[in-house]
Design a protein around this motif. Sequence first.
Motif, PDB file in Angstrom:
ATOM      1  N   ASP A 104       0.819  -1.208   0.000  1.00 18.45           N
ATOM      2  CA  ASP A 104       0.000   0.000   0.000  1.00 18.45           C
ATOM      3  C   ASP A 104       0.854   1.260   0.000  1.00 18.45           C
ATOM      4  O   ASP A 104       0.390   2.326  -0.413  1.00 18.45           O
ATOM      5  N   ASP A 105       2.107   1.131   0.474  1.00 16.35           N
ATOM      6  CA  ASP A 105       3.001   2.297   0.473  1.00 16.35           C
ATOM      7  C   ASP A 105       3.255   2.792  -0.940  1.00 16.35           C
ATOM      8  O   ASP A 105       3.464   3.994  -1.157  1.00 16.35           O
ATOM      9  N   LEU A 106       3.263   1.888  -1.901  1.00 12.88           N
ATOM     10  CA  LEU A 106       3.475   2.293  -3.287  1.00 12.88           C
ATOM     11  C   LEU A 106       2.325   3.163  -3.777  1.00 12.88           C
ATOM     12  O   LEU A 106       2.543   4.180  -4.453  1.00 12.88           O
ATOM     13  N   VAL A 107       1.116   2.793  -3.428  1.00  8.68           N
ATOM     14  CA  VAL A 107      -0.047   3.582  -3.825  1.00  8.68           C
ATOM     15  C   VAL A 107      -0.071   4.915  -3.083  1.00  8.68           C
ATOM     16  O   VAL A 107      -0.352   5.976  -3.669  1.00  8.68           O
ATOM     17  N   GLU A 108       0.223   4.893  -1.781  1.00 10.98           N
ATOM     18  CA  GLU A 108       0.210   6.126  -0.999  1.00 10.98           C
ATOM     19  C   GLU A 108       1.284   7.093  -1.474  1.00 10.98           C
ATOM     20  O   GLU A 108       1.070   8.316  -1.506  1.00 10.98           O
ATOM     21  N   ALA A 109       2.454   6.572  -1.844  1.00 12.10           N
ATOM     22  CA  ALA A 109       3.515   7.449  -2.344  1.00 12.10           C
ATOM     23  C   ALA A 109       3.093   8.120  -3.643  1.00 12.10           C
ATOM     24  O   ALA A 109       3.391   9.305  -3.866  1.00 12.10           O
ATOM     25  N   ALA A 110       2.396   7.378  -4.503  1.00 13.08           N
ATOM     26  CA  ALA A 110       1.919   7.979  -5.754  1.00 13.08           C
ATOM     27  C   ALA A 110       0.871   9.049  -5.475  1.00 13.08           C
ATOM     28  O   ALA A 110       0.837  10.091  -6.137  1.00 13.08           O
ATOM     29  N   ARG A 111       0.017   8.813  -4.491  1.00 17.29           N
ATOM     30  CA  ARG A 111      -0.991   9.812  -4.149  1.00 17.29           C
ATOM     31  C   ARG A 111      -0.352  11.070  -3.561  1.00 17.29           C
ATOM     32  O   ARG A 111      -0.792  12.194  -3.833  1.00 17.29           O
ATOM     33  N   ILE A 112       0.684  10.895  -2.760  1.00 15.52           N
ATOM     34  CA  ILE A 112       1.378  12.049  -2.200  1.00 15.52           C
ATOM     35  C   ILE A 112       2.033  12.878  -3.296  1.00 15.52           C
ATOM     36  O   ILE A 112       2.076  14.113  -3.229  1.00 15.52           O
TER      37      ILE A 112
ATOM     38  N   GLY B  65       0.857  13.424  -6.054  1.00 13.27           N
ATOM     39  CA  GLY B  65      -0.181  14.107  -6.808  1.00 13.27           C
ATOM     40  C   GLY B  65      -0.816  13.293  -7.910  1.00 13.27           C
ATOM     41  O   GLY B  65      -1.589  13.841  -8.710  1.00 13.27           O
ATOM     42  N   ALA B  66      -0.523  12.005  -7.969  1.00 14.36           N
ATOM     43  CA  ALA B  66      -1.103  11.165  -9.006  1.00 14.36           C
ATOM     44  C   ALA B  66      -2.562  10.866  -8.687  1.00 14.36           C
ATOM     45  O   ALA B  66      -2.925  10.610  -7.536  1.00 14.36           O
ATOM     46  N   ARG B  67      -3.398  10.908  -9.696  1.00 18.26           N
ATOM     47  CA  ARG B  67      -4.797  10.581  -9.527  1.00 18.26           C
ATOM     48  C   ARG B  67      -4.994   9.073  -9.573  1.00 18.26           C
ATOM     49  O   ARG B  67      -4.094   8.323  -9.933  1.00 18.26           O
ATOM     50  N   GLU B  68      -6.221   8.669  -9.218  1.00 15.70           N
ATOM     51  CA  GLU B  68      -6.492   7.234  -9.125  1.00 15.70           C
ATOM     52  C   GLU B  68      -6.340   6.529 -10.469  1.00 15.70           C
ATOM     53  O   GLU B  68      -5.795   5.426 -10.550  1.00 15.70           O
TER      54      GLU B  68
END
Length: 300
Positions: free
Chosen positions: A190-198, A200-203
Amino acid sequence: MTASTLTPRAAAPEPARTVPARRRGRKPKQLGRTISASTLLWIMALAYGFPLLWFVLSSFKPAGDLFSFPLTLLPKSWTVQGYVDAWSSFNFYQFFANTFLVAIVTTVLTVIASCCTGYALAKYDNRWLKVLFIGILATTMLPTEVMLAPTFLVVRDLGMYNSLAGIIVPSILTATGVLMFRAFFLTVPDDLVEAARIDGARELAIFFRIMVPISRPIMLTLAIFSFQWRWNDYIWPLLVLNDPTKFTLQIGIQSIVGAQNINWSVLLGASVISIIPLVLLYLVFQKYVMNANINAGLKD
């Protein structure tokens, strides 16, 4: 001093190293296990390969030599007339084109739908998604024959009876594909997804730029399975299709079997033609699936 005292003393020989009996006996045991496993694999390969070899070679025999006594593995006179008759006399090219269209379209839509559904079930915490997952999982506990009648009623009411769409639409979402992608995406940190969200990447960007590329081995595996399922499907097309021009390959092969007699040469030729795409599919994509690193890009 005497001469004997000046003579250098000979070096004492080192004691010979003894190999433990356990280590000495390990290599022959491992060699024996390897030979036994290889022998078993060869026996299984012959058990599965010999009937297939007989089937393929029999397709090159004239109809009169198929049941001649004594039986022979190699044809006495080679002929491809069975292939020619199957391709030209029974609209086999039409059956082939219909099946190819159904298999390709269904495979593409199945991979897309399974990937999206598996990602949502693995990475989003929503009670309705959990209900959907339980419903998908429940379909694996029911025999296929139980769901044929209600599925047929839905297809008929939607106006897709006697059309290729009636075969494609009910086969898009499969429980196997969803479970495969869900199990894979659960292994993605999940850290990979959270890092992308931080960052600024959209879903949608996270899904298409990160999740889809790393799930390529699962996509190829499901694509091979889905193509094989749709190519060999017989029961569902038999229920939905009524127009001979829309028959798929398996129904077309069954139509070769007459009520009074069977042209075995044509039937064998048509059957061999039907397995060629599956063999080519395996030869082309097998190396990508076997050599792909499923955990690529997931190291900490």
